[in-house]
Design a protein around this motif. Structure first.
Motif, short mmCIF file in Angstrom:
data_model
loop_
_atom_site.label_atom_id
_atom_site.label_comp_id
_atom_site.label_asym_id
_atom_site.label_seq_id
_atom_site.Cartn_x
_atom_site.Cartn_y
_atom_site.Cartn_z
N ILE A 11 89.09 24.19 30.36
CA ILE A 11 89.03 24.01 31.81
C ILE A 11 88.52 25.28 32.51
O ILE A 11 87.99 25.19 33.62
CB ILE A 11 90.39 23.55 32.38
CG1 ILE A 11 90.19 22.83 33.71
CG2 ILE A 11 91.35 24.69 32.55
CD1 ILE A 11 89.36 21.59 33.63
N THR A 12 88.63 26.43 31.90
CA THR A 12 88.10 27.64 32.53
C THR A 12 86.60 27.79 32.28
O THR A 12 85.96 28.64 32.89
CB THR A 12 88.83 28.91 32.05
OG1 THR A 12 88.79 28.97 30.63
CG2 THR A 12 90.26 28.93 32.54
N ASN A 13 86.05 26.96 31.43
CA ASN A 13 84.61 26.92 31.23
C ASN A 13 84.00 26.29 32.48
O ASN A 13 84.32 25.16 32.84
CB ASN A 13 84.29 26.10 29.98
CG ASN A 13 82.81 25.95 29.74
OD1 ASN A 13 82.01 25.82 30.66
ND2 ASN A 13 82.45 25.95 28.48
N LYS A 14 83.10 27.00 33.16
CA LYS A 14 82.52 26.52 34.41
C LYS A 14 81.84 25.17 34.24
O LYS A 14 81.96 24.30 35.09
CB LYS A 14 81.54 27.53 34.97
CG LYS A 14 80.97 27.10 36.32
CD LYS A 14 80.18 28.18 36.97
CE LYS A 14 79.52 27.81 38.26
NZ LYS A 14 79.72 26.58 38.88
N LEU A 52 98.86 15.04 23.90
CA LEU A 52 97.54 14.98 23.27
C LEU A 52 97.72 15.00 21.76
O LEU A 52 98.22 15.97 21.20
CB LEU A 52 96.67 16.16 23.72
CG LEU A 52 95.29 16.29 23.09
CD1 LEU A 52 94.41 15.08 23.41
CD2 LEU A 52 94.63 17.57 23.55
N GLN A 53 97.32 13.92 21.11
CA GLN A 53 97.55 13.81 19.67
C GLN A 53 96.46 14.47 18.85
O GLN A 53 96.72 15.06 17.81
CB GLN A 53 97.68 12.34 19.28
CG GLN A 53 98.93 11.71 19.88
CD GLN A 53 99.05 10.24 19.55
OE1 GLN A 53 98.20 9.66 18.91
NE2 GLN A 53 100.13 9.63 20.00
N ASN A 54 95.22 14.35 19.30
CA ASN A 54 94.11 14.90 18.54
C ASN A 54 93.27 15.75 19.48
O ASN A 54 92.66 15.24 20.42
CB ASN A 54 93.28 13.75 17.94
CG ASN A 54 92.19 14.23 17.02
OD1 ASN A 54 91.80 15.39 17.04
ND2 ASN A 54 91.68 13.32 16.21
N LYS A 59 88.46 16.28 25.85
CA LYS A 59 87.67 15.91 27.03
C LYS A 59 87.95 14.46 27.43
O LYS A 59 88.17 14.17 28.61
CB LYS A 59 86.18 16.11 26.77
CG LYS A 59 85.31 15.80 27.96
CD LYS A 59 83.85 16.10 27.67
CE LYS A 59 82.97 15.77 28.86
NZ LYS A 59 81.55 16.08 28.61
N THR A 60 87.96 13.57 26.47
CA THR A 60 88.23 12.16 26.74
C THR A 60 89.62 11.99 27.35
O THR A 60 89.81 11.26 28.32
CB THR A 60 88.11 11.34 25.45
OG1 THR A 60 86.83 11.57 24.87
CG2 THR A 60 88.29 9.87 25.70
N TRP A 61 90.58 12.68 26.78
CA TRP A 61 91.97 12.63 27.26
C TRP A 61 92.04 13.14 28.71
O TRP A 61 92.66 12.52 29.57
CB TRP A 61 92.84 13.47 26.34
CG TRP A 61 94.26 13.67 26.76
CD1 TRP A 61 95.29 12.79 26.63
CD2 TRP A 61 94.80 14.84 27.38
NE1 TRP A 61 96.44 13.35 27.14
CE2 TRP A 61 96.17 14.60 27.59
CE3 TRP A 61 94.26 16.08 27.75
CZ2 TRP A 61 97.01 15.54 28.17
CZ3 TRP A 61 95.10 17.01 28.34
CH2 TRP A 61 96.46 16.74 28.54
N LEU A 134 87.95 5.84 26.42
CA LEU A 134 88.35 6.40 27.70
C LEU A 134 88.74 5.32 28.69
O LEU A 134 89.73 5.43 29.40
CB LEU A 134 87.21 7.25 28.28
CG LEU A 134 87.44 7.90 29.62
CD1 LEU A 134 88.56 8.93 29.52
CD2 LEU A 134 86.17 8.54 30.13
N LEU A 135 87.98 4.23 28.71
CA LEU A 135 88.21 3.17 29.68
C LEU A 135 89.06 2.03 29.13
O LEU A 135 89.26 1.02 29.81
CB LEU A 135 86.86 2.62 30.18
CG LEU A 135 85.95 3.63 30.87
CD1 LEU A 135 84.62 2.97 31.24
CD2 LEU A 135 86.62 4.23 32.10
N ASP A 136 89.52 2.17 27.90
CA ASP A 136 90.30 1.13 27.23
C ASP A 136 89.56 -0.21 27.20
O ASP A 136 90.09 -1.26 27.57
CB ASP A 136 91.67 0.94 27.90
CG ASP A 136 92.59 2.12 27.68
OD1 ASP A 136 92.51 2.75 26.60
OD2 ASP A 136 93.38 2.43 28.59
#
Length: 162
Positions: A11-14, A52-54, A59-61, A134-136
């Protein structure tokens, strides 16, 4: 590196933060709301990082958290969003000059189910499988919506003579 450190690095990556903002903006079409969604999503992610399992799907999570946060905000402000759509439709009905429409504006006119898939696939460069997770949704549903959205955009582009 533990999950929390990995998320903080992410998240700190711009670029990651900019992408998250752009993704949130596709839901709200409002800078302030998109910023609020990203901020709230970061807080939610940090609070639930243990779920978060994996870490491969970090990013998807995180995007799933953004989606849920955005949908919550939209439901909360549903009347305001409907008014904005009505104003946009009235503006387009009055003005028949489509020469200044950009691709991004064309995407904004798509149904949300199509718009999100276009954004994830082409702007966020996610694979069909990632989008489905991501969208199930079933991968075939994602493909169908993607191709339908592209057909709709093609029709719009032909009308605008792009």
């Amino acid at each position: 590196m533990n999950k929390k450190q990995l998320f903080e690095q992410f998240i700190t990556n711009k670029d990651s933060l900019d992408q998250a903002y752009r993704f949130a903006f596709t839901y709200t079409r409002n800078q302030q709301d998109a910023e609020d969604i990203v901020s709230e999503s970061v807080i939610k992610a940090l609070r639930s990082i243990h779920k978060l399992q994996n870490t491969q799907y970090l990013k998807t999570w995180f995007y799933k958290i953004i989606i849920n946060t955005a949908l919550t905000l939209i439901k909360k402000n549903q009347k305001a969003v409907l008014i904005d759509y009505a104003a946009l439709d009235n503006h387009l009905a009055i003005s028949d000059d489509f020469s200044n429409i950009t691709f991004t504006q064309m995407i904004q006119h798509l149904d949300e189910n199509y718009r999100i898939i276009i954004v994830l696939r082409f702007f966020e460069r996610m694979q069909i499988k990632e989008i489905a997770e991501l969208l199930d949704l079933n991968e075939n549903t994602v493909k169908t919506r993607l191709y339908r959205a592209l057909e709709l955009l093609k029709i719009d582009m032909e009308e605008v003579d792009l």
